[in-house]
Motif scaffolding. Structure first.
Motif, mmCIF file in Angstrom:
data_model
loop_
_atom_site.group_PDB
_atom_site.id
_atom_site.type_symbol
_atom_site.label_atom_id
_atom_site.label_comp_id
_atom_site.label_asym_id
_atom_site.label_seq_id
_atom_site.Cartn_x
_atom_site.Cartn_y
_atom_site.Cartn_z
ATOM 1 N N VAL A 110 0.965 -0.933 -0.078
ATOM 2 C CA VAL A 110 -0.128 -0.403 0.017
ATOM 3 C C VAL A 110 0.841 1.363 -0.059
ATOM 4 O O VAL A 110 0.371 2.340 -0.394
ATOM 5 C CB VAL A 110 -0.912 0.151 1.334
ATOM 6 C CG1 VAL A 110 -1.662 -1.840 1.212
ATOM 7 C CG2 VAL A 110 -0.475 0.257 2.376
ATOM 8 N N TYR B 158 -9.081 7.451 -0.392
ATOM 9 C CA TYR B 158 -8.167 6.090 -0.626
ATOM 10 C C TYR B 158 -6.833 6.502 0.766
ATOM 11 O O TYR B 158 -6.773 5.575 1.460
ATOM 12 C CB TYR B 158 -7.612 5.989 -2.061
ATOM 13 C CG TYR B 158 -6.170 5.919 -2.232
ATOM 14 C CD1 TYR B 158 -6.508 4.265 -2.205
ATOM 15 C CD2 TYR B 158 -5.458 5.658 -2.422
ATOM 16 C CE1 TYR B 158 -5.860 2.734 -2.494
ATOM 17 C CE2 TYR B 158 -4.028 4.661 -2.304
ATOM 18 C CZ TYR B 158 -4.323 3.583 -2.616
ATOM 19 O OH TYR B 158 -3.181 2.332 -2.644
ATOM 20 N N ASP B 159 -5.938 8.072 0.422
ATOM 21 C CA ASP B 159 -5.512 7.943 1.773
ATOM 22 C C ASP B 159 -5.569 7.539 3.206
ATOM 23 O O ASP B 159 -4.896 7.128 3.984
ATOM 24 C CB ASP B 159 -4.742 8.972 1.005
ATOM 25 C CG ASP B 159 -3.420 8.882 2.292
ATOM 26 O OD1 ASP B 159 -3.619 9.522 3.476
ATOM 27 O OD2 ASP B 159 -2.770 9.239 1.261
ATOM 28 N N LEU B 162 -6.584 3.643 4.483
ATOM 29 C CA LEU B 162 -5.266 3.265 4.402
ATOM 30 C C LEU B 162 -4.473 3.651 5.554
ATOM 31 O O LEU B 162 -3.494 2.705 6.564
ATOM 32 C CB LEU B 162 -4.293 3.624 2.973
ATOM 33 C CG LEU B 162 -3.806 2.897 2.283
ATOM 34 C CD1 LEU B 162 -3.329 2.420 0.874
ATOM 35 C CD2 LEU B 162 -2.189 3.045 2.584
ATOM 36 N N THR B 226 -11.269 1.229 0.506
ATOM 37 C CA THR B 226 -10.010 2.532 -1.105
ATOM 38 C C THR B 226 -10.355 1.369 -2.089
ATOM 39 O O THR B 226 -10.046 2.520 -2.345
ATOM 40 C CB THR B 226 -8.388 1.159 -0.381
ATOM 41 O OG1 THR B 226 -8.249 0.363 -0.996
ATOM 42 C CG2 THR B 226 -8.103 1.816 0.853
ATOM 43 N N ARG B 230 -10.498 4.631 -5.080
ATOM 44 C CA ARG B 230 -10.346 3.914 -6.296
ATOM 45 C C ARG B 230 -11.036 4.252 -7.337
ATOM 46 O O ARG B 230 -10.343 4.615 -8.116
ATOM 47 C CB ARG B 230 -8.859 2.439 -6.237
ATOM 48 C CG ARG B 230 -7.873 2.545 -5.714
ATOM 49 C CD ARG B 230 -6.944 1.450 -6.439
ATOM 50 N NE ARG B 230 -7.484 0.546 -6.486
ATOM 51 C CZ ARG B 230 -7.026 -0.332 -4.971
ATOM 52 N NH1 ARG B 230 -6.312 0.214 -3.631
ATOM 53 N NH2 ARG B 230 -7.825 -1.512 -5.583
#
Lengths: 133, 624
Positions: A110, B158-159, B162, B226, B230
């Motif tokens: 990731v 997404y970030d 994560l 995530t 995307r």
């Protein structure tokens, strides 16, 4: 309680997924993608699908969960200490790594690493590899 | 008047000038920040402690895992006193994107610099496009800006999960808490979570179990979300990471009603999850504070932040430096600088003019001179400013007194500032300059966020400017930033529908075949003021003869993992570690894990310098 996985796809009918793993302009000479481009023009038979799988192991795992192929063939380049250009076929039936190493693999995936080995480790960790024959 | 150290004054119209009578105002021996203890004094203190205390331990972590593999940390720890005496973070890899970009068509920079990060796979492409379009004089049409806003909100979608669940979260999971602080695990089993109705975990131990890597529900759910983000990004920009559709003057995507509807269907799934995320990180933070107040010191440092702002007002952004203060202050996240918790500016020209990059302890040669004494508006800039910087790599042996890292030391007004997604919350909350909207309200001391109905009812959540700054508040801030970013996405989506209804579907300033004609031949500077998952991001460039003559990228990791500067001030990571107490059970030193220090580092960032594909065993990076 939290929801389970968002996607639980039925089997897609893809028997064999052939994936290229590599990145443009990088030290692996992008072998995986070149291989996929070449194979995409071949008649590989029904149920064989060819895809570029360079875009990060976790995203590829989610693609595998979607397609659920019966067999997975990955093509890429890796430094193994052999003469450059040596072709080697590995059969993977599992990954012998402790959970801490598998966690590390997901962490690396990731944060941007892309290698064939990492993809296999992450796919194994997240139970996305096709069942052993 | 926002500068305390740099000798820059402002007239009534806000124009900056260098104070007269100082022969060399940017000389580092003349214009200096206040430094409480010199490096020599600190080293003498450590030597004295080592001489009388056998519990001093030197540790090298290379790489620091779950951060990107491109960061190492050397610390000196006093196990008896339970504190860190010193810390030095290092970037062990040369990236060199600036060097690769030199001499190329500016449009290439979008694709080359995109690779500067393997996580935030679109922010560098965007930032580069902003810099190039400023130099080319191309303002995107409103739909082009909205498409960028939507894509970048998706990228935060997404970030943030994560980071919270795959990188930072495991540090608070059952296996880690059980092993490092058994007494906390015991407490967690009977600690009732106040946010149970939102996240579903009755006790803190249940929540910590769900954070367990690979098997925990929250870990696996984070992976799933995530994917959703995307998909949103790919709907708009075709590919993630490293989109091919970000162009100077807009985007090259085809945006249809179907695109927007598909984006919306995914966005609507996110708000329940965002509320749950906030409740989880609120509860985790309160649990640790209640268990031991000293957790407030883990990763603590002053509230000094810098941010360039994020997500443009499509009707204000015109891609000019001349108007950057006006369009900057119209951003959804307001740009600015905070020093000791006080907002000192929201003007992008001030953010830029106070910015300098030092290489005293970095594997680069000091460049000489500089082509610019001012920015395009006539505001003074330093010889150490990115528009004057040259990238001159000079690898060599590692020496704490000399050079030891590939990161530079960015400073603002010669002060140590921190970058982070949470900096957006601080500055936006304090500034109260957001465009009017239905979802986010800046109160001066908080951000009120109105969350639309999903499976859970409509709700209002509020992030408060904290009274202390540490690892836990960084994680909590990131959780609220996730919700913030998704509300920006919703507001931008409504903008997009509105534009489509009016028939304003154009997404780029000029057709692709006209772009070459718009590349200036004369020397022209440009800058992209943008943001990453971890905050502040800039690309400074200079075009000459139609190609890139200089290119400088400053990432949030460059700021946070910076080495000592000319005045030996530690960077944000190093300072955070120094302030961190050891709260783990160290009765058996052989089992010491440094978990508190790792929490202090992992809460902040991941290194925005992910290496490129490289065969394993051959090193983790291939500098080209």
């Amino acid at each position: 309680m939290p929801a389970g996985p968002i996607t639980e796809a039925p089997r897609s009918g893809v028997d064999v997924l052939v994936g290229g793993v590599g990145q443009l302009y990088q030290g692996d000479l992008d072998l995986g993608r070149h291989a996929i481009e070449a194979l995409a023009g071949e008649d590989l038979g029904r149920g064989v699908r060819v895809e570029d799988l360079h875009y990060g192991a976790v995203a590829v795992v989610q693609r595998l969960q979607e397609l659920r192929p019966a067999a997975l063939i990955l093509v890429g380049a890796a430094q193994r200490g052999r003469a450059p250009g040596s072709v080697h076929r590995r059969s993977i039936e599992g990954v012998d790594l402790p959970p801490s190493e598998l966690q590390r693999a997901v962490g690396e995936a990731v944060t941007g690493y892309v290698t064939v080995d990492l993809l296999i480790e992450v796919a194994f960790a997240l139970e996305a590899l096709p069942p052993a024959p | 008047m926002c500068f305390k150290n740099l000798p820059i004054d402002f007239d009534e119209a806000g124009n900056a000038t260098l104070r007269g009578g100082i022969p060399d105002p940017y000389d580092v021996t003349i214009t200096k920040p206040d430094v409480d203890k010199s490096e020599a004094e600190r080293e003498a203190q450590i030597r004295e402690l080592v001489a009388r205390n056998g519990h001093i331990k030197e540790m090298n972590m290379d790489p620091v895992t779950r951060i990107a593999g491109a960061m190492a940390l050397s610390v000196t720890a006093d196990l008896e006193e339970g504190r860190y005496l010193d810390a030095r973070s290092q970037a062990p890899l040369f990236r060199g994107y600036e060097v690769i970009a030199m001499g190329r068509d500016p449009r290439d920079a979008i694709f080359i610099t995109s690779r500067a990060c393997g996580v935030c796979g679109g922010v560098h492409a965007h930032c580069s496009a902003y810099a190039i379009e400023m130099a080319m004089g191309l303002a995107p049409p409103a739909m082009g800006t909205v498409a960028r806003n939507l894509g970048e909100a998706a990228e935060m979608g997404y970030d943030n999960p994560l980071h919270l669940y795959l990188l930072a979260g495991p540090d608070y999971s059952e296996p880690v808490v059980k092993a490092t602080t058994p007494h906390l695990w015991q407490k967690a089993q009977s600690w009732s979570c106040p946010g149970v109705s939102n996240h579903g975990f009755r006790t803190m131990s249940e929540l910590m179990t769900a954070l367990t890597p690979l098997t925990g529900d929250l870990y696996r759910e984070g992976l799933d979300f995530t994917r959703l983000a995307r998909e949103q990004f790919v709907l708009l920009h075709g590919k993630y990471p490293h989109p091919q559709t970000i162009v100077p003057g807009g985007v090259s995507s085809t945006i249809t009603l179907q695109t927007l509807n598909e984006f919306h269907s995914r966005l609507s799934k996110i708000f329940d999850y965002a509320q749950r995320m906030v409740a989880i990180w609120d509860d985790l933070t309160e649990f640790f504070y209640e268990a031991d107040e000293r957790y407030k010191l883990v990763g603590s440092r002053p509230m000094n932040f810098i941010d360039t702002g994020f997500w443009d007002d499509p009707y204000a952004y015109d891609a000019t430096y001349e108007n950057c203060n006006a369009w900057g202050e119209r951003r959804w996240a307001t740009p600015g600088v905070m020093i000791d918790g006080e907002l000192v500016t929201t003007r992008l020209t001030d953010v830029s003019c106070g910015f300098e990059e030092f290489v005293d302890h970095s594997f680069y040669e000091q460049w000489s001179g500089g082509r610019h004494q001012t920015d395009p508006l006539g505001n003074p800039i330093s010889p150490y400013h990115p528009w004057n910087k040259q990238t001159l790599p000079k690898p060599g042996p590692k020496s704490w007194k000399e050079k030891y890292t590939w990161s530079t030391a960015p400073r603002w007004d010669r002060q140590v500032v921190e970058a982070g997604a949470y900096a957006r919350l601080f500055i936006t909350a304090r500034a109260r300059k957001q465009p009017a909207n239905d979802f986010i309200e800046a109160t001066g001391h908080s951000l009120r966020m109105r969350v639309p109905k999903g499976l859970t009812p409509e709700a209002e959540l509020e992030w408060h400017v904290p009274d202390t700054w540490n690892a836990f508040e960084r994680n909590r801030g990131r959780a609220y930033h996730y919700l913030f970013s998704q509300l920006v996405s919703l507001a931008s989506l409504m903008d997009a529908y509105d534009l489509m209804r009016k028939g304003e579907n154009r997404v780029a300033a000029v057709p692709a075949d006209e772009l070459p004609k718009r590349i200036p031949k004369e020397p022209t500077p440009g800058v992209g003021f943008w943001g990453a998952g971890r905050g502040f991001l800039t690309h400074f460039l200079e075009l000459d003869q139609g190609v890139i003559d200089n290119y400088q990228i400053i990432t949030p990791s460059t700021i946070n993992a910076s080495p000592r500067d000319p005045w030996e001030q530690p960077g944000p990571y190093d300072e955070s570690v120094r302030n961190t107490p050891m709260l783990e059970d160290i009765s058996d030193p052989s089992k010491f894990t440094s978990i508190d220090m790792l929490r202090a580092v992992r809460c902040s960032t991941r290194a925005c310098r992910a290496p490129r594909t490289c065969p394993r065993g051959a090193g983790r990076s291939c500098a080209r």
